[in-house]
Design a protein around this motif. Structure first.
Motif, PDB file in Angstrom:
ATOM      1  N   ALA A 185       1.259  -1.291   0.057  1.00  0.00           N
ATOM      2  CA  ALA A 185       0.277  -0.035  -0.231  1.00  0.00           C
ATOM      3  C   ALA A 185       0.335   1.440  -0.522  1.00  0.00           C
ATOM      4  CB  ALA A 185      -0.411   0.503   1.037  1.00  0.00           C
ATOM      5  N   PHE A 186       1.623   1.180   1.144  1.00  0.00           N
ATOM      6  CA  PHE A 186       3.170   2.817   1.144  1.00  0.00           C
ATOM      7  C   PHE A 186       3.600   2.490  -0.831  1.00  0.00           C
ATOM      8  CE2 PHE A 186       6.953   4.377   1.824  1.00  0.00           C
ATOM      9  CZ  PHE A 186       6.453   4.949   2.808  1.00  0.00           C
ATOM     10  N   GLU A 187       3.539   1.575  -1.571  1.00  0.00           N
ATOM     11  CA  GLU A 187       4.169   1.609  -2.453  1.00  0.00           C
ATOM     12  C   GLU A 187       3.352   1.935  -3.698  1.00  0.00           C
ATOM     13  OE1 GLU A 187       5.998  -1.559  -3.916  1.00  0.00           O
ATOM     14  OE2 GLU A 187       7.860  -1.168  -2.255  1.00  0.00           O
ATOM     15  N   ARG A 188       1.968   2.060  -4.042  1.00  0.00           N
ATOM     16  CA  ARG A 188       0.916   2.263  -4.400  1.00  0.00           C
ATOM     17  C   ARG A 188       0.142   3.237  -4.021  1.00  0.00           C
ATOM     18  NH1 ARG A 188      -0.342  -1.197  -7.912  1.00  0.00           N
ATOM     19  NH2 ARG A 188      -2.765  -0.544  -7.865  1.00  0.00           N
ATOM     20  N   ILE A 189       0.422   4.212  -3.235  1.00  0.00           N
ATOM     21  CA  ILE A 189      -0.078   5.055  -2.846  1.00  0.00           C
ATOM     22  C   ILE A 189       0.594   7.315  -3.385  1.00  0.00           C
ATOM     23  CG2 ILE A 189      -0.357   6.846  -1.164  1.00  0.00           C
ATOM     24  CD1 ILE A 189      -1.541   4.866   0.513  1.00  0.00           C
ATOM     25  N   ALA A 190      -0.604   7.295  -4.305  1.00  0.00           N
ATOM     26  CA  ALA A 190       0.607   8.647  -4.538  1.00  0.00           C
ATOM     27  C   ALA A 190      -0.246   9.406  -4.090  1.00  0.00           C
ATOM     28  CB  ALA A 190      -0.648   8.808  -5.971  1.00  0.00           C
ATOM     29  N   PHE A 191       0.279  10.452  -3.818  1.00  0.00           N
ATOM     30  CA  PHE A 191      -0.191  12.519  -3.149  1.00  0.00           C
ATOM     31  C   PHE A 191      -0.812  13.028  -3.987  1.00  0.00           C
ATOM     32  CE2 PHE A 191       4.412  10.416  -1.433  1.00  0.00           C
ATOM     33  CZ  PHE A 191       3.523   9.690   0.161  1.00  0.00           C
ATOM     34  N   SER A 192      -2.517  13.562  -3.351  1.00  0.00           N
ATOM     35  CA  SER A 192      -3.028  14.046  -4.480  1.00  0.00           C
ATOM     36  C   SER A 192      -3.530  15.294  -2.637  1.00  0.00           C
ATOM     37  CB  SER A 192      -3.972  13.429  -4.831  1.00  0.00           C
ATOM     38  OG  SER A 192      -4.666  14.252  -5.773  1.00  0.00           O
ATOM     39  N   THR A 193      -2.975  15.955  -2.240  1.00  0.00           N
ATOM     40  CA  THR A 193      -3.657  16.572  -1.355  1.00  0.00           C
ATOM     41  C   THR A 193      -4.603  17.856  -1.196  1.00  0.00           C
ATOM     42  OG1 THR A 193      -1.684  18.673  -0.737  1.00  0.00           O
ATOM     43  CG2 THR A 193      -1.704  15.519   0.110  1.00  0.00           C
ATOM     44  N   GLY A 194      -3.977  18.617  -2.544  1.00  0.00           N
ATOM     45  CA  GLY A 194      -4.431  19.890  -2.991  1.00  0.00           C
ATOM     46  C   GLY A 194      -3.434  20.998  -3.125  1.00  0.00           C
ATOM     47  N   THR A 196       0.864  21.734  -2.692  1.00  0.00           N
ATOM     48  CA  THR A 196       2.186  21.158  -3.156  1.00  0.00           C
ATOM     49  C   THR A 196       3.165  21.002  -2.596  1.00  0.00           C
ATOM     50  OG1 THR A 196       2.131  23.311  -4.547  1.00  0.00           O
ATOM     51  CG2 THR A 196       1.083  22.073  -6.157  1.00  0.00           C
ATOM     52  N   THR A 197       3.390  21.931  -1.874  1.00  0.00           N
ATOM     53  CA  THR A 197       4.376  22.050  -0.729  1.00  0.00           C
ATOM     54  C   THR A 197       3.950  20.395  -0.266  1.00  0.00           C
ATOM     55  OG1 THR A 197       4.270  24.716  -0.805  1.00  0.00           O
ATOM     56  CG2 THR A 197       4.621  22.832   0.873  1.00  0.00           C
ATOM     57  N   LEU A 198       3.032  20.923   0.178  1.00  0.00           N
ATOM     58  CA  LEU A 198       2.057  19.051   1.116  1.00  0.00           C
ATOM     59  C   LEU A 198       2.988  18.055   0.388  1.00  0.00           C
ATOM     60  CD1 LEU A 198       1.379  17.866   3.874  1.00  0.00           C
ATOM     61  CD2 LEU A 198      -0.688  18.679   3.298  1.00  0.00           C
TER      62      LEU A 198
END
Length: 311
Positions: A185-194, A196-198
């Protein structure tokens, strides 16, 4: 289902390029007993011997001729490996490494891992195209991808069979595997918080956390705690305390679980302030053990994963 902060399987540019190693012909003991736990941080003598044997085997196949070609005097076709040129580059890039490596003189862990990466970068599959009878040698054609795939699979089999935490990726990076419970799960997650800095802080934290270098892994903790502090301010128009409250309210409507999150949020902030994560004062508690880094990273990572951040 991941909240807004993470998107599973999306935004592939953020996902570390790493695939599961295809083990060629699993050993019977692995099938019967299960694979050995990947917990060792050091390189045992048996593993070093296996790496030396593997490199020797590749040398005998002229696998390094792709980047260090020795040319046939009659026509200039590649016919062998120019080992003196290979040694010159190796001495420049990894001064502590010996070539060819010897089983009886194991270098330290980081030299071993650097040597594995060096070999991966300069290896190919050398095929015999034409036998030149006058010089009694074959002319070679080389395919980098096939050679790298073969070498990577063999190295990762050695790592797995010896229970070490490292793995060679298909981009030639050496990464440190995390807990098997979190790994996929750790490898497949992509970050999309809205934000860009976070997103950048989170991706930097993940990249550093998978490094084999302990110092860089601890830097990964720092980046993750920086992400935590930024995440707490993501509610628009509020100070940090009020923003955190609003985010936690939306994370859990049930009172008992909401109280649990409040306690955990305060505890994680305290850890960041009292341990040497975000501050470097001599009074701060050092984090030296790799398993401690694992524990703190996953604890914070799962907390941030739970947050329903506004977009």
């Amino acid at each position: 289902m991941f909240p807004a902060i993470f998107v599973a399987g999306a935004a592939q540019q953020h996902v570390r390029t790493h695939d599961k190693t295809k083990m060629v012909g699993n050993y019977f003991s692995d099938s019967e007993r299960g694979a050995k736990p990947r917990t060792k941080e050091d390189i045992p003598d048996e593993l070093w011997g296996g790496i030396v044997g593997l490199i020797g085997s590749e040398l005998s196949k002229q696998s390094f001729a792709i980047d260090f070609p020795e040319k046939c005097p009659d026509g200039g076709a590649v016919c062998d490996t120019d080992q003196p040129q290979l040694m010159l580059l190796l001495e420049g890039e990894i001064p502590q490494a010996e070539w060819p490596p010897q089983a009886q003189s194991r270098p330290d862990k980081f030299v071993v891992l650097d040597l594995v990466q060096f070999c991966f970068r300069h290896i190919g599959d050398a095929r015999h195209d034409y036998y030149h009878p006058f010089f009694r040698h074959h002319h070679l054609s080389c395919d980098r991808q096939t050679g790298q795939d073969r070498f990577r699979e063999a190295v990762n089999l050695l790592f797995s069979r010896n229970g070490v935490v490292f793995e060679l990726t298909n981009t030639g990076d050496i990464v440190r595997l995390g807990s098997p419970i979190f790994q996929e799960a750790f490898e497949r997650i992509a970050f999309s918080t809205g934000d860009t800095t976070l997103d950048s802080l989170l991706e930097d934290a993940r990249r550093k956390f998978t490094s084999p270098e302990p110092k860089i892994r601890r830097e990964g903790l720092e980046k993750l705690w920086d992400a935590w502090e930024r995440a707490k301010t993501m509610e628009p128009g509020k100070d940090k305390k009020e923003s955190t409250k609003k985010i936690l309210d939306r994370a859990a409507a049930e009172p008992n679980f909401r109280d649990l999150l409040e306690t955990e949020a305060k505890e994680l902030t305290r850890i960041g302030n009292e341990f040497r994560i975000r501050h470097s004062e001599t009074s701060k508690t050092e984090i030296n053990e790799s398993q401690q880094v694992d524990y703190l990273f996953y604890r914070m990572f799962t907390m941030i994963n739970l947050l329903p951040l506004p977009k």
